[in-house]
Design an enzyme around this catalytic site. Sequence first.
Site, PDB file in Angstrom:
ATOM      1  N   CYS A 131      -6.138   2.191   5.712  1.00 12.76           N
ATOM      2  CA  CYS A 131      -6.565   0.968   5.899  1.00 12.76           C
ATOM      3  C   CYS A 131      -6.502   0.214   6.899  1.00 12.76           C
ATOM      4  O   CYS A 131      -5.910   0.678   8.132  1.00 12.76           O
ATOM      5  CB  CYS A 131      -7.028   0.318   4.705  1.00 12.76           C
ATOM      6  SG  CYS A 131      -5.107  -0.909   4.662  1.00 12.76           S
ATOM      7  N   HIS A 151       0.566  -1.003  -0.291  1.00 13.29           N
ATOM      8  CA  HIS A 151      -0.258  -0.561   0.075  1.00 13.29           C
ATOM      9  C   HIS A 151       0.861   1.260  -0.039  1.00 13.29           C
ATOM     10  O   HIS A 151       1.943   1.574   1.038  1.00 13.29           O
ATOM     11  CB  HIS A 151      -0.810   0.021   1.460  1.00 13.29           C
ATOM     12  CG  HIS A 151      -1.787  -0.867   1.120  1.00 13.29           C
ATOM     13  ND1 HIS A 151      -2.868  -1.052   2.551  1.00 13.29           N
ATOM     14  CD2 HIS A 151      -2.155  -2.150   0.465  1.00 13.29           C
ATOM     15  CE1 HIS A 151      -3.834  -2.244   2.238  1.00 13.29           C
ATOM     16  NE2 HIS A 151      -3.097  -2.598   0.846  1.00 13.29           N
ATOM     17  N   GLU A 192       1.233   3.849   2.413  1.00 11.64           N
ATOM     18  CA  GLU A 192       1.704   3.623   3.500  1.00 11.64           C
ATOM     19  C   GLU A 192       2.677   3.096   4.025  1.00 11.64           C
ATOM     20  O   GLU A 192       4.068   3.248   4.375  1.00 11.64           O
ATOM     21  CB  GLU A 192       0.278   4.010   4.266  1.00 11.64           C
ATOM     22  CG  GLU A 192      -0.431   4.835   4.575  1.00 11.64           C
ATOM     23  CD  GLU A 192      -1.404   4.193   3.701  1.00 11.64           C
ATOM     24  OE1 GLU A 192      -1.628   3.484   3.182  1.00 11.64           O
ATOM     25  OE2 GLU A 192      -2.716   5.275   4.577  1.00 11.64           O
ATOM     26  N   SER A 199      -8.080   7.735   2.974  1.00 10.04           N
ATOM     27  CA  SER A 199      -8.416   7.802   4.629  1.00 10.04           C
ATOM     28  C   SER A 199      -7.027   6.276   4.601  1.00 10.04           C
ATOM     29  O   SER A 199      -7.905   4.970   4.199  1.00 10.04           O
ATOM     30  CB  SER A 199      -9.544   7.239   5.080  1.00 10.04           C
ATOM     31  OG  SER A 199      -9.525   7.462   5.536  1.00 10.04           O
ATOM     32  N   CYS A 219      -2.943  -0.581   6.768  1.00 11.63           N
ATOM     33  CA  CYS A 219      -1.594   0.709   7.620  1.00 11.63           C
ATOM     34  C   CYS A 219      -2.228   1.188   8.466  1.00 11.63           C
ATOM     35  O   CYS A 219      -0.789   1.608   9.031  1.00 11.63           O
ATOM     36  CB  CYS A 219      -1.958   1.938   5.995  1.00 11.63           C
ATOM     37  SG  CYS A 219      -1.189   0.259   4.446  1.00 11.63           S
TER      38      CYS A 219
END
Length: 142
Positions: free
Chosen positions: A75, A48, A50, A73, A78
């Site tokens: 998940c 991802h 992040e 935003s 993360c």
Amino acid sequence: MLAVALDEARSGRAEGGIPIGAALFGADGQLLGRGRNRRVQDGDASMHGETSAFRNAGRQASYRGTTMVTTLSPCWYCSGLIRQFGIGNLIVGESRTFTGQHDWLAQHGVQVTLLDDPDCVTLMTEFIAANPALWNEDIGED
Ligand SMILES: [Zn+2]
């Protein structure tokens, strides 16, 4: 700081990937690492935005004063990363197209800033409209 994450997201889109970018900054504002969702590019569902930025930042002695900036935003996965390593601050580009766990993070002491940035919203809205199956795959709802 959002500009770095947004630049990563746009690079991801140009590569045919999911346009979510992130960056990790030190307490002094120095950029430690930047990255983007690489699910498509790497064939890796765990990459991802992040996590990519986090890994690119390398090993840090402490994450307490750091800031994770992400275009979307975060998940659960993360958000877990942010809590696990005690990242103190989170800046969220937008949470209109997906609302993750930033409320949960705020309840656990993370300083959360929601920007509601129109460029982030547009990027995700266009991507989701054009690639609904890929988007549902990424958020685990297919
Ligand atoms: Zn995630």
